[in-house]
Design a protein around this motif. Structure first.
Motif, PDB file in Angstrom:
ATOM      1  N   THR A   1       0.850  -1.179   0.000  1.00 46.25           N
ATOM      2  CA  THR A   1       0.000   0.000   0.000  1.00 46.25           C
ATOM      3  C   THR A   1       0.886   1.229   0.000  1.00 46.25           C
ATOM      4  O   THR A   1       2.083   1.147   0.285  1.00 46.25           O
ATOM      5  N   ARG A   2       0.300   2.376  -0.326  1.00 45.63           N
ATOM      6  CA  ARG A   2       1.085   3.606  -0.388  1.00 45.63           C
ATOM      7  C   ARG A   2       1.482   4.092   1.004  1.00 45.63           C
ATOM      8  O   ARG A   2       0.729   3.961   1.967  1.00 45.63           O
ATOM      9  N   SER A   3       2.675   4.669   1.082  1.00 42.54           N
ATOM     10  CA  SER A   3       3.130   5.305   2.316  1.00 42.54           C
ATOM     11  C   SER A   3       2.601   6.731   2.356  1.00 42.54           C
ATOM     12  O   SER A   3       2.881   7.530   1.455  1.00 42.54           O
ATOM     13  N   LYS A   4       1.831   7.049   3.368  1.00 42.10           N
ATOM     14  CA  LYS A   4       1.250   8.399   3.470  1.00 42.10           C
ATOM     15  C   LYS A   4       2.293   9.437   3.859  1.00 42.10           C
ATOM     16  O   LYS A   4       2.119  10.628   3.597  1.00 42.10           O
ATOM     17  N   THR A   5       3.363   9.003   4.491  1.00 45.41           N
ATOM     18  CA  THR A   5       4.408   9.933   4.948  1.00 45.41           C
ATOM     19  C   THR A   5       5.565  10.034   3.969  1.00 45.41           C
ATOM     20  O   THR A   5       6.405  10.928   4.077  1.00 45.41           O
ATOM     21  N   GLY A   6       5.639   9.099   3.026  1.00 48.51           N
ATOM     22  CA  GLY A   6       6.778   9.074   2.114  1.00 48.51           C
ATOM     23  C   GLY A   6       7.909   8.213   2.627  1.00 48.51           C
ATOM     24  O   GLY A   6       8.852   7.900   1.894  1.00 48.51           O
ATOM     25  N   GLU A   7       7.807   7.832   3.903  1.00 48.68           N
ATOM     26  CA  GLU A   7       8.837   6.967   4.486  1.00 48.68           C
ATOM     27  C   GLU A   7       8.595   5.530   4.054  1.00 48.68           C
ATOM     28  O   GLU A   7       7.458   5.116   3.814  1.00 48.68           O
ATOM     29  N   ILE A   8       9.677   4.758   3.979  1.00 48.32           N
ATOM     30  CA  ILE A   8       9.568   3.365   3.565  1.00 48.32           C
ATOM     31  C   ILE A   8       9.059   2.511   4.720  1.00 48.32           C
ATOM     32  O   ILE A   8       9.581   2.564   5.831  1.00 48.32           O
ATOM     33  N   GLY A   9       8.022   1.730   4.448  1.00 50.76           N
ATOM     34  CA  GLY A   9       7.398   0.929   5.490  1.00 50.76           C
ATOM     35  C   GLY A   9       7.841  -0.525   5.477  1.00 50.76           C
ATOM     36  O   GLY A   9       8.827  -0.893   4.830  1.00 50.76           O
ATOM     37  N   LYS A  10       7.091  -1.343   6.187  1.00 48.92           N
ATOM     38  CA  LYS A  10       7.416  -2.766   6.271  1.00 48.92           C
ATOM     39  C   LYS A  10       6.810  -3.516   5.080  1.00 48.92           C
ATOM     40  O   LYS A  10       5.703  -3.206   4.646  1.00 48.92           O
ATOM     41  N   PRO A  11       7.524  -4.518   4.586  1.00 47.75           N
ATOM     42  CA  PRO A  11       7.031  -5.260   3.422  1.00 47.75           C
ATOM     43  C   PRO A  11       6.128  -6.422   3.794  1.00 47.75           C
ATOM     44  O   PRO A  11       6.179  -6.941   4.916  1.00 47.75           O
ATOM     45  N   LEU A  12       5.305  -6.832   2.847  1.00 50.71           N
ATOM     46  CA  LEU A  12       4.553  -8.072   2.969  1.00 50.71           C
ATOM     47  C   LEU A  12       5.432  -9.214   2.478  1.00 50.71           C
ATOM     48  O   LEU A  12       6.393  -9.002   1.727  1.00 50.71           O
ATOM     49  N   ALA A  13       5.101 -10.428   2.865  1.00 47.59           N
ATOM     50  CA  ALA A  13       5.958 -11.570   2.525  1.00 47.59           C
ATOM     51  C   ALA A  13       5.855 -11.985   1.059  1.00 47.59           C
ATOM     52  O   ALA A  13       6.718 -12.707   0.559  1.00 47.59           O
ATOM     53  N   GLY A  14       4.824 -11.509   0.350  1.00 46.37           N
ATOM     54  CA  GLY A  14       4.588 -11.949  -1.025  1.00 46.37           C
ATOM     55  C   GLY A  14       5.778 -11.794  -1.954  1.00 46.37           C
ATOM     56  O   GLY A  14       6.086 -12.683  -2.751  1.00 46.37           O
ATOM     57  N   VAL A  15       6.472 -10.647  -1.842  1.00 46.50           N
ATOM     58  CA  VAL A  15       7.622 -10.421  -2.724  1.00 46.50           C
ATOM     59  C   VAL A  15       8.722 -11.443  -2.463  1.00 46.50           C
ATOM     60  O   VAL A  15       9.412 -11.894  -3.381  1.00 46.50           O
ATOM     61  N   GLY A  16       8.862 -11.840  -1.203  1.00 48.39           N
ATOM     62  CA  GLY A  16       9.845 -12.865  -0.855  1.00 48.39           C
ATOM     63  C   GLY A  16       9.469 -14.212  -1.444  1.00 48.39           C
ATOM     64  O   GLY A  16      10.333 -14.986  -1.873  1.00 48.39           O
TER      65      GLY A  16
ATOM     66  N   ALA B   1      14.022   2.681  -5.997  1.00 50.23           N
ATOM     67  CA  ALA B   1      13.569   3.727  -5.078  1.00 50.23           C
ATOM     68  C   ALA B   1      13.038   4.914  -5.876  1.00 50.23           C
ATOM     69  O   ALA B   1      13.725   5.435  -6.759  1.00 50.23           O
ATOM     70  N   ILE B   2      11.801   5.301  -5.568  1.00 47.99           N
ATOM     71  CA  ILE B   2      11.207   6.495  -6.175  1.00 47.99           C
ATOM     72  C   ILE B   2      11.302   7.613  -5.141  1.00 47.99           C
ATOM     73  O   ILE B   2      10.807   7.484  -4.021  1.00 47.99           O
ATOM     74  N   ILE B   3      11.956   8.706  -5.537  1.00 50.71           N
ATOM     75  CA  ILE B   3      12.215   9.791  -4.586  1.00 50.71           C
ATOM     76  C   ILE B   3      11.697  11.104  -5.156  1.00 50.71           C
ATOM     77  O   ILE B   3      12.109  11.524  -6.237  1.00 50.71           O
ATOM     78  N   GLY B   4      10.818  11.734  -4.432  1.00 52.35           N
ATOM     79  CA  GLY B   4      10.312  13.023  -4.893  1.00 52.35           C
ATOM     80  C   GLY B   4       8.923  13.315  -4.364  1.00 52.35           C
ATOM     81  O   GLY B   4       8.232  12.428  -3.861  1.00 52.35           O
ATOM     82  N   PRO B   5       8.487  14.564  -4.494  1.00 51.90           N
ATOM     83  CA  PRO B   5       7.199  14.967  -3.932  1.00 51.90           C
ATOM     84  C   PRO B   5       6.003  14.781  -4.850  1.00 51.90           C
ATOM     85  O   PRO B   5       4.880  15.012  -4.446  1.00 51.90           O
ATOM     86  N   TYR B   6       6.224  14.384  -6.111  1.00 52.96           N
ATOM     87  CA  TYR B   6       5.144  14.318  -7.094  1.00 52.96           C
ATOM     88  C   TYR B   6       4.413  15.658  -7.178  1.00 52.96           C
ATOM     89  O   TYR B   6       3.191  15.733  -7.150  1.00 52.96           O
ATOM     90  N   LYS B   7       5.207  16.724  -7.271  1.00 49.71           N
ATOM     91  CA  LYS B   7       4.648  18.051  -7.477  1.00 49.71           C
ATOM     92  C   LYS B   7       5.084  18.551  -8.850  1.00 49.71           C
ATOM     93  O   LYS B   7       6.199  18.274  -9.279  1.00 49.71           O
TER      94      LYS B   7
ATOM     95  N   GLU C   1      17.286  -2.916   0.887  1.00 49.09           N
ATOM     96  CA  GLU C   1      18.038  -2.429  -0.269  1.00 49.09           C
ATOM     97  C   GLU C   1      17.366  -1.189  -0.865  1.00 49.09           C
ATOM     98  O   GLU C   1      18.045  -0.247  -1.282  1.00 49.09           O
ATOM     99  N   ILE C   2      16.046  -1.198  -0.904  1.00 51.45           N
ATOM    100  CA  ILE C   2      15.312  -0.029  -1.397  1.00 51.45           C
ATOM    101  C   ILE C   2      15.571   1.164  -0.483  1.00 51.45           C
ATOM    102  O   ILE C   2      15.804   2.288  -0.943  1.00 51.45           O
ATOM    103  N   ARG C   3      15.556   0.918   0.814  1.00 45.82           N
ATOM    104  CA  ARG C   3      15.795   1.981   1.794  1.00 45.82           C
ATOM    105  C   ARG C   3      17.212   2.556   1.639  1.00 45.82           C
ATOM    106  O   ARG C   3      17.408   3.782   1.701  1.00 45.82           O
ATOM    107  N   LYS C   4      18.193   1.686   1.383  1.00 42.41           N
ATOM    108  CA  LYS C   4      19.574   2.148   1.197  1.00 42.41           C
ATOM    109  C   LYS C   4      19.707   3.026  -0.047  1.00 42.41           C
ATOM    110  O   LYS C   4      20.404   4.038  -0.031  1.00 42.41           O
ATOM    111  N   LEU C   5      19.021   2.630  -1.139  1.00 48.88           N
ATOM    112  CA  LEU C   5      19.060   3.443  -2.350  1.00 48.88           C
ATOM    113  C   LEU C   5      18.535   4.845  -2.065  1.00 48.88           C
ATOM    114  O   LEU C   5      19.125   5.845  -2.490  1.00 48.88           O
ATOM    115  N   LYS C   6      17.434   4.911  -1.350  1.00 50.06           N
ATOM    116  CA  LYS C   6      16.806   6.196  -1.023  1.00 50.06           C
ATOM    117  C   LYS C   6      17.717   7.032  -0.124  1.00 50.06           C
ATOM    118  O   LYS C   6      17.958   8.216  -0.385  1.00 50.06           O
TER     119      LYS C   6
END
Length: 200
Positions: free
Chosen positions: A113-128, A142-148, A183-188
């Motif tokens: 689901t989308r992060s409302k704060t922009g911070e990276i959250g916890k993953p679901l096991a499905g991707v694993g 990693a997608i970085i930016g305000p979408y403005k 790894e996504i968090r490190k890229l960001k």
């Protein structure tokens, strides 16, 4: 055909609107099964990943979007397939594994689901699950930016992760999902630190 046309149209709109910058596109293998895993900050994330990746991507999309006949047909035409959120959707899991077995690229948002704060959250096991059950290479994104409007949006693709280590050591799907999210968090974080250093 529809995918290619839609990609060109969306790219013409989003690239100038959000001044999209791509880093690491060369890390995406040109052939073979690939899982692209990105953080999720906006409803526009799927099209942004779609237009910045050199590969055609099959995205999982929430099942409700397919309930409208015409819109469902459109989503199918651009390589999306439905998943029932909050459930162990065996059909979606089977479809994803079939796509990877056939050498395709599958796009997933591990957080679910989308992060409302922009911070990276916890993953679901499905991707694993997909990473462990397939021979796909996993590419963190990693997608970085305000979408403005007219403010820079950066999309970073990291190097492929070695899934053989996790398979050999019999790691769980949850552990693998957490490793991918790290790894996504490190890229960001690395990108933000570099930008911060340049601003000083």
């Amino acid at each position: 055909m529809l995918y290619t046309i839609a990609k060109k149209i969306v790219a013409m709109i989003l690239f100038p609107l959000y001044r999209i910058k791509i880093i690491g596109k060369e890390n995406i293998p040109s052939t073979g099964p690939v899982i692209i895993c990105s953080n999720h900050i906006s409803n526009l994330d799927p099209p942004v990943v779609g237009i910045t990746s050199p590969r055609k991507i099959h995205f999982m999309a929430k099942g409700e979007l397919f309930e409208n006949f015409l819109f469902g047909k459109l989503l199918t035409g651009i390589n999306a397939f439905p998943v029932k959120r909050g459930l162990a959707d065996r059909n979606a899991l089977r479809k994803g594994l079939e796509l990877l077995k056939d050498g395709n690229s599958v796009g997933l948002f591990p957080e679910g689901t989308r992060s409302k704060t922009g911070e990276i959250g916890k993953p679901l096991a499905g991707v694993g699950f997909f990473a462990l059950r397939s021979d796909a290479q996993v590419i963190p994104c990693a997608i970085i930016g305000p979408y403005k409007k007219f403010q820079k949006l950066t999309v970073i693709y990291g190097e492929p992760m070695d899934m053989e280590y996790y398979r050999t050591n019999k790691k769980s799907a949850k552990e693998v999902a957490e490793a991918i999210m790290d790894e996504i968090r490190k890229l960001k974080e690395n990108h933000e630190n570099q930008v911060s250093s340049l601003d000083k």
